[in-house]
Design a protein around this motif. Sequence first.
Motif, PDB file in Angstrom:
ATOM      1  N   MET A   1     -10.506  12.547  -2.932  1.00  0.00           N
ATOM      2  CA  MET A   1     -10.209  13.680  -3.800  1.00  0.00           C
ATOM      3  C   MET A   1      -8.731  14.047  -3.723  1.00  0.00           C
ATOM      4  O   MET A   1      -8.108  14.285  -4.735  1.00  0.00           O
ATOM      5  N   VAL A   2      -8.186  14.071  -2.523  1.00  0.00           N
ATOM      6  CA  VAL A   2      -6.776  14.411  -2.366  1.00  0.00           C
ATOM      7  C   VAL A   2      -5.903  13.371  -3.048  1.00  0.00           C
ATOM      8  O   VAL A   2      -4.946  13.707  -3.742  1.00  0.00           O
ATOM      9  N   GLY A   3      -6.236  12.107  -2.887  1.00  0.00           N
ATOM     10  CA  GLY A   3      -5.477  11.044  -3.528  1.00  0.00           C
ATOM     11  C   GLY A   3      -5.502  11.168  -5.037  1.00  0.00           C
ATOM     12  O   GLY A   3      -4.505  10.876  -5.705  1.00  0.00           O
ATOM     13  N   GLU A   4      -6.626  11.601  -5.578  1.00  0.00           N
ATOM     14  CA  GLU A   4      -6.736  11.786  -7.022  1.00  0.00           C
ATOM     15  C   GLU A   4      -5.823  12.910  -7.492  1.00  0.00           C
ATOM     16  O   GLU A   4      -5.197  12.806  -8.542  1.00  0.00           O
ATOM     17  N   PHE A   5      -5.752  13.989  -6.715  1.00  0.00           N
ATOM     18  CA  PHE A   5      -4.874  15.101  -7.079  1.00  0.00           C
ATOM     19  C   PHE A   5      -3.414  14.659  -7.048  1.00  0.00           C
ATOM     20  O   PHE A   5      -2.642  14.969  -7.958  1.00  0.00           O
ATOM     21  N   VAL A   6      -3.042  13.939  -6.002  1.00  0.00           N
ATOM     22  CA  VAL A   6      -1.666  13.460  -5.868  1.00  0.00           C
ATOM     23  C   VAL A   6      -1.312  12.581  -7.062  1.00  0.00           C
ATOM     24  O   VAL A   6      -0.251  12.750  -7.674  1.00  0.00           O
ATOM     25  N   HIS A  49       1.933  22.044  -3.667  1.00  0.00           N
ATOM     26  CA  HIS A  49       0.812  21.385  -2.994  1.00  0.00           C
ATOM     27  C   HIS A  49       1.262  20.244  -2.086  1.00  0.00           C
ATOM     28  O   HIS A  49       0.431  19.470  -1.604  1.00  0.00           O
ATOM     29  N   VAL A  51       3.071  17.564  -2.784  1.00  0.00           N
ATOM     30  CA  VAL A  51       3.140  16.238  -3.382  1.00  0.00           C
ATOM     31  C   VAL A  51       4.611  15.858  -3.534  1.00  0.00           C
ATOM     32  O   VAL A  51       5.379  16.586  -4.170  1.00  0.00           O
TER      33      VAL A  51
END
Length: 61
Positions: A1-6, A49, A51
């Motif tokens: 999920m975090v990778g998708e946001f990034v 966030h 990124v």
Amino acid sequence: MVGEFVEAARERVRAARAALAAAMEDEDAYAAAVAQDELDDALRVARWHGVDVDDFEPGEG
């Protein structure tokens, strides 16, 4: 999920940079202003966030 946001945050920055470049090339002041606002917002959200959007070139993952 975090990778998708990034990835989504980086894609938003990439798209905004591309839109700004296109508007500048077309000498479209209004489109450039809108694209710059989008880029500023995309960068603000990404940085908020944590990124990192300064180390990658457009087109990198």
